[in-house]
Design an enzyme around this catalytic site. Structure first.
Site, PDB file in Angstrom:
ATOM      1  CG  LEU A   1      -7.008 -19.113  28.798  1.00  0.00           C
ATOM      2  CD1 LEU A   1      -6.153 -18.069  29.509  1.00  0.00           C
ATOM      3  CD2 LEU A   1      -7.738 -19.986  29.800  1.00  0.00           C
TER       4      LEU A   1
ATOM      5  CB  SER B   1      -7.351 -16.903  23.474  1.00  0.00           C
ATOM      6  OG  SER B   1      -8.181 -17.822  22.793  1.00  0.00           O
ATOM      7  N   GLY B   2      -9.020 -15.195  21.201  1.00  0.00           N
ATOM      8  CA  GLY B   2      -9.116 -14.873  19.779  1.00  0.00           C
ATOM      9  C   GLY B   2      -9.454 -16.059  18.899  1.00  0.00           C
TER      10      GLY B   2
ATOM     11  CB  SER C   1     -11.165 -28.034  23.923  1.00  0.00           C
ATOM     12  OG  SER C   1     -10.391 -27.243  23.076  1.00  0.00           O
TER      13      SER C   1
END
Length: 179
Positions: free
Chosen positions: A14, A17-18, A87
């Site tokens: 997401l 998220s990092g 993605s």
């Protein structure tokens, strides 16, 4: 010629998220080892090659198709490509994977809960999406399909960026990379 195993390391997760943080640090660590890399992310492609695409489902599919094709060309040139993209659709990640030889594609799922991604959201995108000001935002009004069989799952809530990058290096890169 480059004395390295070319591959595509595909970060998915997401927004917030990092992914990009991990990809940036991994690139730095690989470059310190004398390896040849290139980082592909939404910012450097959405301002150029993919500037004609929006965020509809069809545009997201086309975005990932183009990213995968560019990554494949770079892997063919001998680079280690770090692709950092939400993605969101399993089918598009599988399409990307099919472009590469089995040893050339590594999927890293940055598994961060939506609540944590929203907390980290420095651009305020989740808040805009929740107010209806930003349509088709992954995790809010557009689906994110969790990877079924990624090569690695990293947890940026319980582990530091440094730990996660070490996990990626130790788990996914061949023993001869930067040894």
């Amino acid at each position: 010629m480059k004395q390295q195993q070319p591959r595509c390391i595909w970060f998915t997760g997401l927004s917030g998220s990092g992914k990009s943080t991990l990809a940036n640090m991994l690139e730095k660590r690989l470059c310190e080892r004398g390896l040849h890399t290139y980082l592909l992310d939404g910012d450097n492609l959405r301002h150029g090659l993919n500037r004609d695409l929006g965020f509809t489902e069809a545009d997201r599919v086309e975005n990932i198709r183009r990213v995968a094709e560019v990554a494949k060309l770079m892997v063919d040139a001998g680079l280690i490509v770090l692709a950092s993209f939400i993605s969101p659709f399993q089918a598009e990640r599988q399409m990307a994977r099919r472009l590469f030889d089995v040893t050339e594609f590594v999927e890293v799922f940055v598994d961060t809960p939506l609540s944590e991604c929203e907390r980290r959201d420095v651009k305020g995108l989740y808040a805009k999406a929740r107010r209806g000001e930003l349509k088709n935002f992954t995790g809010i009004d557009s689906v994110y399909e969790r990877p079924e069989h990624p090569e690695l799952v990293v947890d940026t809530c319980d582990h530091s960026v440094e730990y996660c990058v070490e996990q990626i290096i130790n788990t996914l890169l061949p023993a001869d990379v930067g040894q």
